[in-house]
Design an enzyme around this catalytic site. Sequence first.
Site, mmCIF file in Angstrom:
data_model
loop_
_atom_site.group_PDB
_atom_site.id
_atom_site.type_symbol
_atom_site.label_atom_id
_atom_site.label_comp_id
_atom_site.label_asym_id
_atom_site.label_seq_id
_atom_site.Cartn_x
_atom_site.Cartn_y
_atom_site.Cartn_z
ATOM 1 N N LYS A 29 -1.121 0.185 -25.227
ATOM 2 C CA LYS A 29 -1.440 0.110 -26.658
ATOM 3 C C LYS A 29 -0.125 0.075 -27.435
ATOM 4 O O LYS A 29 0.659 -0.844 -27.222
ATOM 5 C CB LYS A 29 -2.391 1.241 -27.025
ATOM 6 C CG LYS A 29 -3.749 1.093 -26.287
ATOM 7 C CD LYS A 29 -4.760 2.176 -26.607
ATOM 8 C CE LYS A 29 -6.025 1.995 -25.772
ATOM 9 N NZ LYS A 29 -6.980 3.108 -25.931
ATOM 10 N N ARG A 60 -1.139 -2.837 -18.752
ATOM 11 C CA ARG A 60 -2.418 -2.137 -18.807
ATOM 12 C C ARG A 60 -2.399 -0.989 -17.798
ATOM 13 O O ARG A 60 -2.133 -1.197 -16.612
ATOM 14 C CB ARG A 60 -3.499 -3.149 -18.425
ATOM 15 C CG ARG A 60 -4.911 -2.782 -18.661
ATOM 16 C CD ARG A 60 -5.738 -4.032 -18.846
ATOM 17 N NE ARG A 60 -5.427 -4.579 -20.154
ATOM 18 C CZ ARG A 60 -5.899 -4.077 -21.291
ATOM 19 N NH1 ARG A 60 -6.750 -3.074 -21.280
ATOM 20 N NH2 ARG A 60 -5.543 -4.592 -22.447
ATOM 21 N N GLU A 120 -0.439 4.824 -0.758
ATOM 22 C CA GLU A 120 -1.196 6.047 -1.062
ATOM 23 C C GLU A 120 -0.308 7.260 -0.891
ATOM 24 O O GLU A 120 0.446 7.365 0.082
ATOM 25 C CB GLU A 120 -2.411 6.156 -0.131
ATOM 26 C CG GLU A 120 -3.552 5.262 -0.566
ATOM 27 C CD GLU A 120 -4.795 5.421 0.295
ATOM 28 O OE1 GLU A 120 -4.727 6.099 1.337
ATOM 29 O OE2 GLU A 120 -5.827 4.855 -0.080
ATOM 30 N N THR A 155 -2.480 5.779 -22.595
ATOM 31 C CA THR A 155 -2.475 4.446 -21.995
ATOM 32 C C THR A 155 -1.084 3.874 -22.212
ATOM 33 O O THR A 155 -0.386 4.240 -23.157
ATOM 34 C CB THR A 155 -3.488 3.505 -22.666
ATOM 35 O OG1 THR A 155 -3.185 3.449 -24.061
ATOM 36 C CG2 THR A 155 -4.909 3.992 -22.486
ATOM 37 N N TYR A 187 0.844 -1.197 0.000
ATOM 38 C CA TYR A 187 0.000 0.000 0.000
ATOM 39 C C TYR A 187 0.871 1.237 0.000
ATOM 40 O O TYR A 187 1.804 1.339 0.799
ATOM 41 C CB TYR A 187 -0.931 0.036 1.219
ATOM 42 C CG TYR A 187 -2.373 0.039 0.779
ATOM 43 C CD1 TYR A 187 -2.886 1.149 0.102
ATOM 44 C CD2 TYR A 187 -3.195 -1.064 0.959
ATOM 45 C CE1 TYR A 187 -4.190 1.150 -0.367
ATOM 46 C CE2 TYR A 187 -4.494 -1.063 0.501
ATOM 47 C CZ TYR A 187 -4.994 0.044 -0.163
ATOM 48 O OH TYR A 187 -6.276 0.038 -0.634
ATOM 49 N N ASP A 233 -4.887 13.573 -25.913
ATOM 50 C CA ASP A 233 -5.084 12.194 -25.476
ATOM 51 C C ASP A 233 -4.386 11.309 -26.509
ATOM 52 O O ASP A 233 -4.913 11.047 -27.579
ATOM 53 C CB ASP A 233 -6.582 11.896 -25.397
ATOM 54 C CG ASP A 233 -6.858 10.466 -24.950
ATOM 55 O OD1 ASP A 233 -5.909 9.661 -24.918
ATOM 56 O OD2 ASP A 233 -8.025 10.158 -24.657
HETATM 57 C C1 PLP Z 1 -8.067 3.514 -25.161
HETATM 58 C C2 PLP Z 1 -8.347 4.958 -25.013
HETATM 59 C C3 PLP Z 1 -8.670 5.516 -23.767
HETATM 60 C C4 PLP Z 1 -8.994 4.697 -22.550
HETATM 61 O O1 PLP Z 1 -8.086 3.829 -22.088
HETATM 62 P P1 PLP Z 1 -8.526 2.672 -21.052
HETATM 63 O O2 PLP Z 1 -7.225 2.203 -20.506
HETATM 64 O O3 PLP Z 1 -9.284 1.674 -21.837
HETATM 65 O O4 PLP Z 1 -9.381 3.329 -20.012
HETATM 66 C C5 PLP Z 1 -8.805 6.888 -23.681
HETATM 67 N N1 PLP Z 1 -8.645 7.673 -24.756
HETATM 68 C C6 PLP Z 1 -8.368 7.176 -25.978
HETATM 69 C C7 PLP Z 1 -8.200 8.106 -27.128
HETATM 70 C C8 PLP Z 1 -8.238 5.800 -26.145
HETATM 71 O O5 PLP Z 1 -7.993 5.321 -27.363
#
Ligand code: PLP
Length: 429
Positions: free
Chosen positions: A238, A244, A58, A235, A56, A209
């Site tokens: 990807k 993840r 935090e 993320t 933990y 994003d």
């Molecule tokens: C995949 C994605 C997310 C969200 O990611 P998660 O890990 O699935 O919550 C947010 N924004 C964009 C543009 C994405 O492609």
Amino acid sequence: MSFSPIDNWISNDPEVTGLLQKEWHRQTTTIQLIASENFASPSVMAATGSILTNKYSEGYPGRRYYGGNQVVDEIEDLARRRLTALFGADHANVQPHSGANANVAVYQALLEPGDTVLALRLDQGGHLTHGSPASLTSKFWNFVSYGVTPRNDDPENPGELIDFDNLRAQALEHRPKLIIGGATAYARKIDPRPFREIADEIGAMLMFDSAHVAGLIAGGSHPSPVPYADVVTFTTHKTLRGPRGGAILCREEHAKKIDSAVFPGQQGGPLEHSIAAKAVAFREAAQENFSTYTDQIVKNSVAFGEALVKEGFRLVSGGTENHMLLLDLGEFDAELTGKEAQEVLDRAGITTNRNTIPDDPRSPFITSGLRVGTAAETTAGMKEKDFATVAELMTRALRNRNDEAAVTKVREDVASLLTDFNPYANFTK
Ligand SMILES: *Cc1c(COP(=O)(O)O)cnc(C)c1O
């Protein structure tokens, strides 16, 4: 070819072990074309499965609410240092559990409830967390949207690209406090500069994003939004090929607010096992061969697209410049929906996802499009000619979708193609 990261998994739980073995089989005997997926390295997986899950912590390094965080502090600091170095950013927060959490934390940090945000509409390629009516983001903040330009079949001047005139008009009309760049179903390079210009024109903040393309940016295959954006979210699982999870980069002036919005604003204890795995992935992405990987991803997409066009598919925006292709199925077969294509391909051992195309007449559950990506199978070692083979296999399954024997034959051909590609043989220790 027998290497499996779960071969050595000692478990007293035969049910879970059995299911993992089944999933290992699925991942390595069917073709993985989900654009948001990848094969993380054994080192990333080892860190994810480590003893850090026991701790933990935090708070943040040097400011924890629990004892015993001396080592964890070093781990999280290492992850943050590697990440700011990788992207040349002022500040990093590596705690978001996912991309969606990272986005909501940014809204919480930079906005008051009810503030206006301008983002790409979901059905034009945006993400749920960019203000979709189905997402809580649309309940707390006033999202307005921009779209893509109309379809245009002139290869010199393809349509279905981010419509900056529309973006600017919407910005001038609605005066958003925050503009969001970045997409979830968009196959072209996104230039961050016009976003910054429009944001400056109206005094808005800019968030990018980069969930999908973070790896392509790290590898230098795509332009980085970091010099232009106030905040960049992404993320880690990807194209970046880590565990993840999510992460946030920001300018120093926003650092304190961003950190407080992640914890205690939104999350409890951070997942330090994931943070260690993120650190591993950031180091991998800084190696020279990662650029070779991301360049190959893009080359593979282009080759895949050319082969699919020859087979009669139309690519939304007429092409691809990243790891993803958005197929308009209507041109190939007007009766074929995204839902049916995904199901047929699943039976043929090819994993994809249905997706709406811009101005899709069908619902998001049915759709007229299919999204495919090259990041995962590029990790497994596929090159341009292999993606041409995949295009042939996909087409054969879809054309013969009512002939079970033909679909089964494709599945056999898929398994035979994959005997040459093992994602876990390609990672050197
Ligand atoms: C995949 C994605 C997310 C969200 O990611 P998660 O890990 O699935 O919550 C947010 N924004 C964009 C543009 C994405 O492609």
